[in-house]
Design a protein around this motif. Structure first.
Motif, PDB file in Angstrom:
ATOM      1  N   ASN A 177      49.802  45.016  47.704  1.00 37.36           N
ATOM      2  CA  ASN A 177      49.603  44.119  46.563  1.00 37.36           C
ATOM      3  C   ASN A 177      49.858  42.670  46.941  1.00 37.36           C
ATOM      4  O   ASN A 177      49.088  41.770  46.562  1.00 37.36           O
ATOM      5  CB  ASN A 177      50.542  44.523  45.423  1.00 37.36           C
ATOM      6  CG  ASN A 177      50.115  45.803  44.717  1.00 37.36           C
ATOM      7  OD1 ASN A 177      48.948  46.185  44.785  1.00 37.36           O
ATOM      8  ND2 ASN A 177      51.058  46.465  44.064  1.00 37.36           N
ATOM      9  N   THR A 229      59.233  43.597  42.566  1.00 38.66           N
ATOM     10  CA  THR A 229      58.150  43.716  41.582  1.00 38.66           C
ATOM     11  C   THR A 229      58.119  42.504  40.657  1.00 38.66           C
ATOM     12  O   THR A 229      57.055  41.915  40.417  1.00 38.66           O
ATOM     13  CB  THR A 229      58.335  44.995  40.754  1.00 38.66           C
ATOM     14  OG1 THR A 229      58.285  46.137  41.621  1.00 38.66           O
ATOM     15  CG2 THR A 229      57.260  45.123  39.699  1.00 38.66           C
ATOM     16  N   HIS A 230      59.294  42.113  40.151  1.00 40.15           N
ATOM     17  CA  HIS A 230      59.343  40.983  39.220  1.00 40.15           C
ATOM     18  C   HIS A 230      58.984  39.676  39.911  1.00 40.15           C
ATOM     19  O   HIS A 230      58.282  38.835  39.323  1.00 40.15           O
ATOM     20  CB  HIS A 230      60.738  40.877  38.604  1.00 40.15           C
ATOM     21  CG  HIS A 230      61.141  42.097  37.813  1.00 40.15           C
ATOM     22  ND1 HIS A 230      60.272  42.787  37.017  1.00 40.15           N
ATOM     23  CD2 HIS A 230      62.355  42.740  37.708  1.00 40.15           C
ATOM     24  CE1 HIS A 230      60.901  43.800  36.440  1.00 40.15           C
ATOM     25  NE2 HIS A 230      62.168  43.791  36.849  1.00 40.15           N
ATOM     26  N   ASP A 235      58.571  45.399  33.735  1.00 41.15           N
ATOM     27  CA  ASP A 235      57.815  46.292  34.596  1.00 41.15           C
ATOM     28  C   ASP A 235      57.198  47.428  33.803  1.00 41.15           C
ATOM     29  O   ASP A 235      56.105  47.907  34.122  1.00 41.15           O
ATOM     30  CB  ASP A 235      58.720  46.852  35.696  1.00 41.15           C
ATOM     31  CG  ASP A 235      57.924  47.641  36.736  1.00 41.15           C
ATOM     32  OD1 ASP A 235      56.850  47.152  37.133  1.00 41.15           O
ATOM     33  OD2 ASP A 235      58.383  48.729  37.131  1.00 41.15           O
ATOM     34  N   ASN A 295      52.067  35.874  40.173  1.00 42.80           N
ATOM     35  CA  ASN A 295      50.782  35.979  39.465  1.00 42.80           C
ATOM     36  C   ASN A 295      50.687  34.952  38.336  1.00 42.80           C
ATOM     37  O   ASN A 295      49.644  34.324  38.129  1.00 42.80           O
ATOM     38  CB  ASN A 295      50.621  37.383  38.881  1.00 42.80           C
ATOM     39  CG  ASN A 295      50.425  38.441  39.951  1.00 42.80           C
ATOM     40  OD1 ASN A 295      49.984  38.139  41.060  1.00 42.80           O
ATOM     41  ND2 ASN A 295      50.757  39.683  39.623  1.00 42.80           N
ATOM     42  N   ASN A 300      47.455  39.368  46.898  1.00 45.42           N
ATOM     43  CA  ASN A 300      47.797  38.165  46.144  1.00 45.42           C
ATOM     44  C   ASN A 300      47.774  36.912  47.006  1.00 45.42           C
ATOM     45  O   ASN A 300      47.271  35.849  46.597  1.00 45.42           O
ATOM     46  CB  ASN A 300      49.191  38.336  45.528  1.00 45.42           C
ATOM     47  CG  ASN A 300      49.207  39.353  44.383  1.00 45.42           C
ATOM     48  OD1 ASN A 300      48.184  39.567  43.735  1.00 45.42           O
ATOM     49  ND2 ASN A 300      50.348  39.991  44.160  1.00 45.42           N
ATOM     50  N   ASN A 327      55.218  39.522  40.301  1.00 46.89           N
ATOM     51  CA  ASN A 327      54.562  39.216  39.029  1.00 46.89           C
ATOM     52  C   ASN A 327      54.758  37.760  38.614  1.00 46.89           C
ATOM     53  O   ASN A 327      53.887  37.158  37.976  1.00 46.89           O
ATOM     54  CB  ASN A 327      55.086  40.160  37.941  1.00 46.89           C
ATOM     55  CG  ASN A 327      54.559  41.575  38.103  1.00 46.89           C
ATOM     56  OD1 ASN A 327      53.461  41.781  38.632  1.00 46.89           O
ATOM     57  ND2 ASN A 327      55.338  42.564  37.679  1.00 46.89           N
ATOM     58  N   LEU A 334      60.284  37.374  33.055  1.00 51.96           N
ATOM     59  CA  LEU A 334      60.421  37.747  34.470  1.00 51.96           C
ATOM     60  C   LEU A 334      61.643  37.107  35.106  1.00 51.96           C
ATOM     61  O   LEU A 334      62.318  37.736  35.944  1.00 51.96           O
ATOM     62  CB  LEU A 334      59.147  37.368  35.231  1.00 51.96           C
ATOM     63  CG  LEU A 334      57.929  38.236  34.878  1.00 51.96           C
ATOM     64  CD1 LEU A 334      56.654  37.620  35.447  1.00 51.96           C
ATOM     65  CD2 LEU A 334      58.111  39.658  35.406  1.00 51.96           C
ATOM     66  N   ALA A 358      53.867  45.986  32.513  1.00 56.15           N
ATOM     67  CA  ALA A 358      53.330  44.922  33.367  1.00 56.15           C
ATOM     68  C   ALA A 358      51.875  44.576  33.049  1.00 56.15           C
ATOM     69  O   ALA A 358      51.519  43.393  32.940  1.00 56.15           O
ATOM     70  CB  ALA A 358      53.472  45.316  34.829  1.00 56.15           C
ATOM     71  N   TYR A 359      51.012  45.577  32.899  1.00 57.53           N
ATOM     72  CA  TYR A 359      49.590  45.312  32.689  1.00 57.53           C
ATOM     73  C   TYR A 359      49.330  44.752  31.287  1.00 57.53           C
ATOM     74  O   TYR A 359      48.613  43.760  31.138  1.00 57.53           O
ATOM     75  CB  TYR A 359      48.776  46.595  32.915  1.00 57.53           C
ATOM     76  CG  TYR A 359      48.645  46.967  34.361  1.00 57.53           C
ATOM     77  CD1 TYR A 359      47.556  46.530  35.114  1.00 57.53           C
ATOM     78  CD2 TYR A 359      49.600  47.749  34.988  1.00 57.53           C
ATOM     79  CE1 TYR A 359      47.425  46.864  36.461  1.00 57.53           C
ATOM     80  CE2 TYR A 359      49.481  48.091  36.328  1.00 57.53           C
ATOM     81  CZ  TYR A 359      48.402  47.648  37.065  1.00 57.53           C
ATOM     82  OH  TYR A 359      48.282  47.971  38.394  1.00 57.53           O
ATOM     83  N   ARG A 370      55.868  34.850  29.599  1.00 55.55           N
ATOM     84  CA  ARG A 370      55.910  35.805  30.725  1.00 55.55           C
ATOM     85  C   ARG A 370      56.915  35.347  31.779  1.00 55.55           C
ATOM     86  O   ARG A 370      57.680  36.156  32.325  1.00 55.55           O
ATOM     87  CB  ARG A 370      54.515  35.897  31.340  1.00 55.55           C
ATOM     88  CG  ARG A 370      54.372  36.929  32.444  1.00 55.55           C
ATOM     89  CD  ARG A 370      54.090  38.277  31.868  1.00 55.55           C
ATOM     90  NE  ARG A 370      53.770  39.235  32.917  1.00 55.55           N
ATOM     91  CZ  ARG A 370      54.447  40.344  33.142  1.00 55.55           C
ATOM     92  NH1 ARG A 370      55.512  40.630  32.409  1.00 55.55           N
ATOM     93  NH2 ARG A 370      54.074  41.175  34.079  1.00 55.55           N
ATOM     94  N   SER A 405      50.683  41.240  30.922  1.00 57.32           N
ATOM     95  CA  SER A 405      49.884  40.221  31.613  1.00 57.32           C
ATOM     96  C   SER A 405      48.672  39.805  30.784  1.00 57.32           C
ATOM     97  O   SER A 405      48.165  38.688  30.929  1.00 57.32           O
ATOM     98  CB  SER A 405      49.437  40.736  32.981  1.00 57.32           C
ATOM     99  OG  SER A 405      48.508  41.797  32.840  1.00 57.32           O
TER     100      SER A 405
END
Length: 871
Positions: free
Chosen positions: A658, A618-619, A581, A625, A662, A622, A600, A584-585, A596, A588
């Protein structure tokens, strides 16, 4: 111990010379005395006999020689009349005089008997001193050789010197000094004191490889006049001595008078000590003239040293220097050159240093193959495992050269498992460098082995638990001893792989675990800093990614260590939860999907053990994603709905928004546009309520993308420009690139190819700057479409292939499907029906795998239109 110096060859030794001179002198004196009155020639003959006996005594110096001389003198006196009779008989013809009374044969016998005594004395001396091997010093109870060497004291044979002198001598290993008092009359120097040793350079290794640039740089630094000092510095085993010898070999013709070589023992075994400057100067002086009597005073010795070199064009190669204090006193005079090697970094007046690094990979492979050609194709990997360190390369290649029964592949497998064990000579060499450190600095060296990559001062200070100034001192000391390498351009330190393995072996397990945690916590915090910079947008985004890229190796090592310990220890578990976290950006953008997902999954487990539901949500989101990017829409939807459920339960509105966005993207990809619109609008509503501009920009962009799919180009243009306006206001580069790309699609669909190309290239420029591979793949594909419509089929092919290459690397199925579809369309335009069919079949299969029925139908339509001959 009994030691014998060398003896110069030839039969005309000082012993022979003195015997001949003495005998000849006796005959000459007797002949001259023949013409003098009786009383006078008797006196002259007596003086001659005394001179002769003195010559014998000075030459032989022992009682037996003195007795031989005395006997010879007695015979000469007793036979003076017969001798004169003989000389008279012979002299009648020569000088016109004659003495009668004796037969010439008796005279001849007596004269030769006299000469026989001289020869007897000579042979007696030779038998006592040895059979031609030189002279051995004789001291009661001990025999000591007096050598012309910097580790032996030279005897003072000057007229004012005392008879009893002290000889100082080190043992063969250079250890403790032993002292003996001797009478110099019983000490015999080498038979030929005029021997010189002016050309001492060993040959460089016959398999010397590479270093062309370094040699050229060093040669350029050597001046044409005056003293020049050139220094080669570097870690143990990097090839300093070999390079210096190669340089000296090239320089030798320019310095023909003398070339001296001496190991200064700066990095030495425990039983050795570095040579002192005085020992270096003595070595040079005695190499020039072994007969010199050397003063005890260092100042006088230094003056003699400079005087000896003053008129010489000489080269001095001093290997393995301990530091400047060892070298400053021995800087030679003008017209000489001093070459120095050292593991330490130091300043010296006039020194032009060269920091020697590892061999370049091609040169490292060449060295391996020179030593053992059968290494063959394994050379690159063996060189890599040796860290391109010349000493390690030589050890590895030699091990195979002497073991024809060992296959290179088998050795390579062993080397992978136990690098230092297979390269034990490297470990021994590094041990010598480590031994020069204090205990505290030795601990710092071991602790810094936790860094798998380069490091900066702040990271070292944190791991070593020191303030910045203390850390700076420790790092500087390790650089000075060539145990750390300093990169001036990057302003970072690096430890060679083999030094790191050496240092890590010396870490205790408990200490290692604590240091690993300090390292991991530092880089988790740094990862958060990089991610926050990235989210600040604009130039800060670039700085954040640059920081991330610079520390990526340390970040990976930090997470790997805590994830291994997470199940049994709370602190590593917390760090394992925090890492994904925190970045994260950036993660990614930089991690492969597989890596990844692994991070995670570990973070989800850690969050559950900690009971941290927010982190779990959060995880999980992601993870969705990553699955969506890989084309696993079902898996992605499951993750998004789970994350949505947790966020709704916790009341985390940002997380709820978010996950709605998604889920809308999954539905859009599947072609369920109405359901997708509902999700995007829910996300926009929440973000507007929260005033979260970044979320609003994403929602507008998603709605614009959906309207493109519906063919509502005006509505799409409006939504995309709203999104672009917010992203430009925020300086959100990634968002700007997305909106430029989508606006390019709108312009393209309207037939405005120039406008579309401008937008695509703007988007590509940003993503190339960010290293955003997914965006770059999209833009290459879109630019290929523009070029194709313009008729530039070659340019379009290049763009499509670039796009496909990136998508395959990312493993992004949707992107791969698009790229194959584009390549098939281009080949159809070229008339290559079979090639078009092959790409379209691949494209259809990828879209089927993802679950995108509308795309499957579109590609199938293309295939259906192909004529039968395309099959």
């Amino acid at each position: 111990m009994s030691m014998q110096p060398g003896h110069s060859g030839g039969w005309v030794t000082p012993h022979v010379r003195t015997a001949i001179i003495g005998a000849a002198a006796s005959m000459v004196i007797a002949t001259v005395a023949l013409y003098l009155p009786y009383g006078k020639w008797t006196a002259v003959l007596g003086v001659g006999l005394v001179v002769f006996l003195w010559l014998l005594s000075r030459e032989f110096g022992l009682w037996c020689q003195r007795m031989a001389g005395a006997a010879l003198g007695a015979v000469a006196v007793l036979n003076v009349v017969p001798a004169l009779t003989f000389f008279g008989t012979w002299g009648d013809a020569a000088f016109g005089a004659k003495i009668e009374g004796r037969h010439w044969s008796v005279d001849l016998i007596l004269v030769f008997a006299s000469l026989g005594f001289a020869i007897l004395g000579f042979l007696w001396r030779r038998s006592e001193s040895g059979s031609g091997a030189g002279r051995e010093q004789r001291i009661p109870g001990q025999a000591i050789q007096i050598r012309s060497s910097p580790i032996f004291t030279t005897l003072d044979r000057s007229p004012g010197a005392g008879r009893d002198q002290v000889i100082a001598r080190r043992d063969a290993a250079g250890g403790d000094i032993t002292k003996t008092t001797v009478n110099i009359e019983n000490v015999y120097l080498p038979a030929d004191p005029a021997v010189r040793a002016l050309h001492q350079l060993p040959r460089p290794p016959d398999d010397f490889t590479g270093r062309d640039e370094e040699l050229a740089e060093l040669m350029n630094k050597i001046g044409t006049g005056g003293v020049t000092i050139s220094g080669v510095r570097g870690m143990a085993g990097v090839g300093k001595t070999a390079l210096a010898l190669k340089l000296a070999e090239q320089l030798a013709p320019q310095y023909p008078d003398a070339q001296f070589f001496l190991d200064l023992r700066g990095a030495h075994a425990e039983q050795q000590t570095p040579l002192t400057p005085a020992e270096v100067m003595r070595h040079v002086i005695l190499s020039c003239d072994q007969t010199r009597s050397l003063p005890e005073d260092d100042g006088a010795l230094h003056a003699m040293y400079l005087s000896e070199l003053q008129d010489r064009s000489a080269l001095l190669l001093l290997d393995n220097a301990a530091g400047p204090e060892q070298l400053e006193p021995v800087i030679p005079p003008q017209g000489c050159v001093l070459l120095v090697t050292s593991r330490r970094h130091f300043a010296l007046p006039g020194l032009a240093p060269l920091d020697l690094n590892m061999l370049e990979p091609p040169a490292a492979r060449d060295l391996l193959l020179k030593i053992c050609p059968r290494i063959g194709d394994h050379a690159s990997e063996i060189a890599e495992l040796c860290g391109h360190l010349p000493l390690a390369l030589r050890i590895a290649a030699s091990a195979l050269a002497v073991r024809p029964d060992m296959a290179p592949g088998d050795y390579l497998q062993r080397l992978r498992k136990e690098r230092l064990a297979r390269l034990d000579g490297v470990e021994a060499s590094i041990t010598l460098s480590e031994a020069l450190l204090t205990d505290e600095r030795r601990h710092c060296l071991h602790a810094l082995s936790v860094f798998p990559e380069s490091l900066d001062r702040a990271a070292a200070a944190h791991v070593l638990d020191l303030d910045q100034d203390q850390a700076d001192d420790e790092l500087g000391a390790l650089v000075e001893h060539s145990l750390l390498q300093w990169n001036e351009e990057a302003r970072r330190y690096r430890m060679h792989d083999l030094v790191r393995l050496f240092a890590d072996k010396r870490l205790e397990d408990h200490g290692r675990d604590a240091l690993h945690l300090r390292h991991a916590s530092f880089y988790c915090d740094l990862l958060g800093v990089a991610d926050r910079l990235y989210r600040e947008h604009g130039d800060q985004s670039v700085k954040g990614l640059a920081l991330f890229d610079r520390e990526w190796g340390n970040i990976q090592a930090g997470f790997a260590r805590v994830s291994r310990r997470a199940p049994s220890d709370e602190q590593p578990t917390q760090l394992c939860c925090d890492y994904p976290d925190a970045g994260a950006y950036c993660l990614s953008l930089r991690q492969s999907p597989r890596e990844r997902i692994a991070w995670l999954d570990a973070a989800v487990d850690a969050a559950r053990r900690l009971g941290n539901a927010a982190a779990e949500a959060t995880h999980v989101g992601n993870l969705g994603n990553v699955l969506q990017m890989r084309g696993d829409l079902d898996g992605a939807e499951a993750m998004y709905r789970k994350a949505l459920e947790i966020n709704e339960k916790l009341g985390r509105l940002e997380g709820v928004a978010n996950q709605h966005g998604n889920l809308g993207y999954v539905l859009l990809t599947r072609g369920d546009l109405d359901a997708a619109v509902a999700m995007f609008r829910k996300a926009l509503e929440i973000d507007q309520k929260l005033g979260r501009l970044e979320g609003m920009a994403s929602a507008y962009g998603n709605l614009g993308n959906l309207l493109i799919r519906r063919g509502d180009l005006d509505g799409a243009d409006a939504m995309l420009r709203k999104a672009l306006e917010i992203d430009e206001k925020l300086g959100w580069l990634e968002g700007m690139a997305i909106q430029y790309g989508n606006l390019g699609i709108v312009l393209h669909m309207r037939g405005n190819l120039d406008g579309a190309e401008t937008m695509y290239r703007k988007a590509l420029e940003i993503d190339e700057k960010l290293g955003q591979a997914e965006g770059m793949a999209n833009h290459y594909g879109n630019l290929g479409n523009v070029l194709k419509m313009r008729g530039d089929l070659d340019g379009a092919t290049a763009m499509y292939r670039k796009s496909l290459e990136i998508e395959e690397k990312l493993g992004r199925l949707e992107g791969m499907g698009n790229a194959h579809g584009n390549l098939g369309s281009l080949l159809r335009a070229r008339g290559d029906l079979a090639g078009a069919r092959e790409h379209w079949i691949k494209s259809r299969g990828l879209f089927e795998q993802i679950g995108m029925p509308h795309m499957v139908a579109m590609v199938q339509g293309w295939l259906d239109k192909l004529p039968p001959e395309a099959e």
